[in-house]
Write a protein that holds these residues in place. Structure first.
Motif, PDB file in Angstrom:
ATOM      1  N   PRO A  56       0.815  -1.223   0.000  1.00 62.53           N
ATOM      2  CA  PRO A  56       0.000   0.000   0.000  1.00 62.53           C
ATOM      3  C   PRO A  56       0.849   1.274   0.000  1.00 62.53           C
ATOM      4  O   PRO A  56       0.430   2.290  -0.566  1.00 62.53           O
ATOM      5  CB  PRO A  56      -0.826  -0.109   1.293  1.00 62.53           C
ATOM      6  CG  PRO A  56      -0.860  -1.550   1.611  1.00 62.53           C
ATOM      7  CD  PRO A  56       0.457  -2.101   1.120  1.00 62.53           C
ATOM      8  N   GLY A  57       2.026   1.215   0.591  1.00 61.42           N
ATOM      9  CA  GLY A  57       2.936   2.366   0.547  1.00 61.42           C
ATOM     10  C   GLY A  57       3.430   2.641  -0.863  1.00 61.42           C
ATOM     11  O   GLY A  57       3.536   3.799  -1.283  1.00 61.42           O
ATOM     12  N   ALA A 104       1.759   1.834  -3.567  1.00 60.45           N
ATOM     13  CA  ALA A 104       0.587   2.391  -4.263  1.00 60.45           C
ATOM     14  C   ALA A 104       0.404   3.868  -3.913  1.00 60.45           C
ATOM     15  O   ALA A 104       0.105   4.691  -4.788  1.00 60.45           O
ATOM     16  CB  ALA A 104      -0.667   1.597  -3.908  1.00 60.45           C
ATOM     17  N   LEU A 105       0.615   4.216  -2.645  1.00 59.84           N
ATOM     18  CA  LEU A 105       0.507   5.612  -2.230  1.00 59.84           C
ATOM     19  C   LEU A 105       1.589   6.463  -2.901  1.00 59.84           C
ATOM     20  O   LEU A 105       1.305   7.571  -3.368  1.00 59.84           O
ATOM     21  CB  LEU A 105       0.604   5.716  -0.703  1.00 59.84           C
ATOM     22  CG  LEU A 105       0.509   7.115  -0.107  1.00 59.84           C
ATOM     23  CD1 LEU A 105      -0.788   7.814  -0.515  1.00 59.84           C
ATOM     24  CD2 LEU A 105       0.634   7.043   1.417  1.00 59.84           C
ATOM     25  N   CYS A 144       2.977   5.906  -5.749  1.00 53.57           N
ATOM     26  CA  CYS A 144       2.547   6.043  -7.149  1.00 53.57           C
ATOM     27  C   CYS A 144       1.458   7.107  -7.262  1.00 53.57           C
ATOM     28  O   CYS A 144       1.517   7.976  -8.144  1.00 53.57           O
ATOM     29  CB  CYS A 144       2.046   4.693  -7.650  1.00 53.57           C
ATOM     30  SG  CYS A 144       1.660   4.669  -9.403  1.00 53.57           S
ATOM     31  N   GLY A 145       0.483   7.070  -6.372  1.00 47.74           N
ATOM     32  CA  GLY A 145      -0.592   8.068  -6.382  1.00 47.74           C
ATOM     33  C   GLY A 145      -0.078   9.475  -6.149  1.00 47.74           C
ATOM     34  O   GLY A 145      -0.522  10.428  -6.796  1.00 47.74           O
ATOM     35  N   ILE A 146       0.870   9.614  -5.241  1.00 44.18           N
ATOM     36  CA  ILE A 146       1.464  10.929  -4.985  1.00 44.18           C
ATOM     37  C   ILE A 146       2.223  11.406  -6.212  1.00 44.18           C
ATOM     38  O   ILE A 146       2.159  12.584  -6.573  1.00 44.18           O
ATOM     39  CB  ILE A 146       2.358  10.895  -3.730  1.00 44.18           C
ATOM     40  CG1 ILE A 146       1.498  10.715  -2.478  1.00 44.18           C
ATOM     41  CG2 ILE A 146       3.219  12.164  -3.626  1.00 44.18           C
ATOM     42  CD1 ILE A 146       2.286  10.427  -1.206  1.00 44.18           C
ATOM     43  N   ALA A 158       3.715  14.105   2.858  1.00 46.01           N
ATOM     44  CA  ALA A 158       2.998  12.891   3.257  1.00 46.01           C
ATOM     45  C   ALA A 158       3.704  12.207   4.429  1.00 46.01           C
ATOM     46  O   ALA A 158       3.055  11.791   5.394  1.00 46.01           O
ATOM     47  CB  ALA A 158       2.866  11.932   2.076  1.00 46.01           C
ATOM     48  N   LEU A 217       1.927  11.711   7.902  1.00 45.31           N
ATOM     49  CA  LEU A 217       1.591  10.341   8.283  1.00 45.31           C
ATOM     50  C   LEU A 217       2.400   9.814   9.461  1.00 45.31           C
ATOM     51  O   LEU A 217       1.957   8.879  10.142  1.00 45.31           O
ATOM     52  CB  LEU A 217       1.749   9.402   7.079  1.00 45.31           C
ATOM     53  CG  LEU A 217       0.761   9.650   5.941  1.00 45.31           C
ATOM     54  CD1 LEU A 217       1.104   8.770   4.740  1.00 45.31           C
ATOM     55  CD2 LEU A 217      -0.668   9.402   6.407  1.00 45.31           C
ATOM     56  N   ILE A 265       4.259   1.376   5.424  1.00 46.03           N
ATOM     57  CA  ILE A 265       3.611   2.241   4.429  1.00 46.03           C
ATOM     58  C   ILE A 265       4.278   3.616   4.405  1.00 46.03           C
ATOM     59  O   ILE A 265       4.538   4.167   3.335  1.00 46.03           O
ATOM     60  CB  ILE A 265       2.097   2.355   4.725  1.00 46.03           C
ATOM     61  CG1 ILE A 265       1.419   1.006   4.482  1.00 46.03           C
ATOM     62  CG2 ILE A 265       1.447   3.459   3.893  1.00 46.03           C
ATOM     63  CD1 ILE A 265      -0.023   0.932   4.966  1.00 46.03           C
ATOM     64  N   LEU A 319       7.870   5.428   1.631  1.00 45.27           N
ATOM     65  CA  LEU A 319       7.719   6.694   0.898  1.00 45.27           C
ATOM     66  C   LEU A 319       9.015   7.505   0.892  1.00 45.27           C
ATOM     67  O   LEU A 319       9.243   8.310  -0.013  1.00 45.27           O
ATOM     68  CB  LEU A 319       6.615   7.547   1.526  1.00 45.27           C
ATOM     69  CG  LEU A 319       5.198   6.992   1.529  1.00 45.27           C
ATOM     70  CD1 LEU A 319       4.262   7.954   2.255  1.00 45.27           C
ATOM     71  CD2 LEU A 319       4.719   6.712   0.116  1.00 45.27           C
TER      72      LEU A 319
END
Length: 180
Positions: free
Chosen positions: A45-46, A48-49, A51-53, A71, A75, A103, A107
């Motif tokens: 999930p990290g 994916a996060l 990538c989203g960022i 982030a 976080l 996660i 990042l």
């Protein structure tokens, strides 16, 4: 905490995770329930996060590193709280299924490394290597800092080590790494 064992049997753990928002978040939206290598699954999930960022940064025309750093800064205190509360609820310090720390930690390399498909892979691998091996001072902190901060700090440092390693590799192999 009542147990020093990393993953003692906890009755109805999956049911508890899916029903409790603190556990659900601390267990990485359920990814930490993986029966094998929950930290590895919890790192996804990290990624994916990240990538989203990266996508968000492109759409806003701002450097992804700025959003990634924001982030991590946002976080981290949330993670200290969530990981600490989850640990208390389970009665186990740093249960292997608590993966919010992974996660956030994964990042960190993307603060200075561009978010590309290849770099996401390298960031994932480098982070997991340092998170699993825990070289000094990561291992020292892991043993000595307790509570939610203790759960988070080793992964934050693993993220910093992964960032340093990837920056060194990008200097040695500029064409093979980090294009984009």
């Amino acid at each position: 905490m009542s147990s020093h064992q990393k993953n003692p049997p906890i009755p109805h753990l999956a049911r508890r995770v899916w029903r409790d928002p603190v556990l659900w978040l601390a267990f990485g939206f359920g990814s930490g329930l993986a029966p094998k290598a929950p930290g590895t699954f919890g790192t996804l999930p990290g990624i994916a996060l990240a990538c989203g960022i990266g996508v968000l940064a492109t759409s806003l025309a701002v450097p992804a590193g700025y959003l990634m750093a924001a982030a991590v800064l946002l976080l981290t205190p949330i993670g200290v709280f969530l990981c600490g509360r989850a640990s208390e609820k389970l009665g186990v310090h740093d249960h292997g299924g608590i993966v919010f720390d992974e996660i956030v930690g994964v990042l960190i390399p993307f603060i200075l490394i561009p978010v590309t498909p290849l770099n996401l892979l390298w960031g994932f691998v480098a982070f997991r290597v340092f998170d699993v091996l825990k070289p000094w001072p990561i291992s020292w902190l892991d043993r000595r800092v307790s509570g939610g901060l203790g759960i988070m700090v080793d992964d934050l440092l693993a993220g910093i080590f992964a960032l340093a390693a990837l920056l060194i590799l990008s200097r040695i192999f500029p064409a093979a790494f980090f294009a984009g």
